[in-house]
Design an enzyme around this catalytic site. Sequence first.
Site, PDB file in Angstrom:
ATOM      1  N   ASP A 171       7.461  17.411  25.681  1.00  0.00           N
ATOM      2  CA  ASP A 171       6.495  18.385  26.198  1.00  0.00           C
ATOM      3  C   ASP A 171       5.075  17.900  25.909  1.00  0.00           C
ATOM      4  OD1 ASP A 171       8.661  19.996  26.807  1.00  0.00           O
ATOM      5  OD2 ASP A 171       8.548  21.079  24.894  1.00  0.00           O
TER       6      ASP A 171
HETATM    7  N1  URA Z   1      12.583  19.824  22.480  1.00  0.00           N
HETATM    8  C1  URA Z   1      11.512  20.555  22.869  1.00  0.00           C
HETATM    9  O1  URA Z   1      11.555  21.777  22.833  1.00  0.00           O
HETATM   10  N2  URA Z   1      10.421  19.907  23.296  1.00  0.00           N
HETATM   11  C2  URA Z   1      10.311  18.566  23.323  1.00  0.00           C
HETATM   12  O2  URA Z   1       9.270  18.045  23.706  1.00  0.00           O
HETATM   13  C3  URA Z   1      11.426  17.807  22.912  1.00  0.00           C
HETATM   14  C4  URA Z   1      12.557  18.453  22.500  1.00  0.00           C
END
Ligand code: URA
Length: 237
Positions: free
Chosen positions: A101
Amino acid sequence: MRLAKFLATAGVASRRASEQLISAGRVTVDGVTVTDPARDVEPLNAVAFDGEPVRQAPIRAVYAVHKPAGVVSTADDPQGRPTVVSLIPSALRLYPVGRLDIDTTGLILLTNDGELAHRLTHPSFEVPKQYLAVVTRPPVRDAALRALRRGVELDDGQTAPARVRRLAPDTIELTIHEGRKRQVKRMCEHVGHPVRRLVRVAFGELELGDLAPGAYRQLTAAEVDKLTSSGRAAGPV
Ligand code: URA
């Protein structure tokens, strides 16, 4: 890479003989005769010897990058935000192995090898990914840890058993081998502890270590071999 080395590694002639061929005016780069054996060429340059294209064996590159917050993990971003790919000055066409993310930091791999990317991201290979999550509403109690370990019911189904440790009242280490969207954040939310900060600290056998935010390094062949032996040996049937 120097032009003479380029010819030698492509198997045209030895390094010394390649230098002589170049000096003799028999080699072109992008259609222009080059007589300097030390001239630098990139993988994207079109090199020809006596008019015949000279090709290198495809170069496989794999980089570990410490993705900072605010950087997207796609190859291009229609909104013009910085991408992880733009952190590496390479003429190769690199793309990220999986996603983090925009606000998640930590280890992400970039490669130009589609097969390797598939091997590392397809759920059937179960390559483990390890995260540190700093969460709200501490302390995280044993019951929450147990639920995360067993698997929790999310709107896209039950999560697989995870390895989970509490490192501090508000910090947990989770190792999962699935790669669903926002998975760690949704798992933590589910047990009553929305995530404040998420860092990926390992991908398969490879650790983030002391790579600084925004920094990258190219993996050695041995590291790539180790990565490909992470997770299950068998892929999709
Ligand atoms: N899990 C998440 O919630 N976000 C990420 O970026 C990676 C794994």
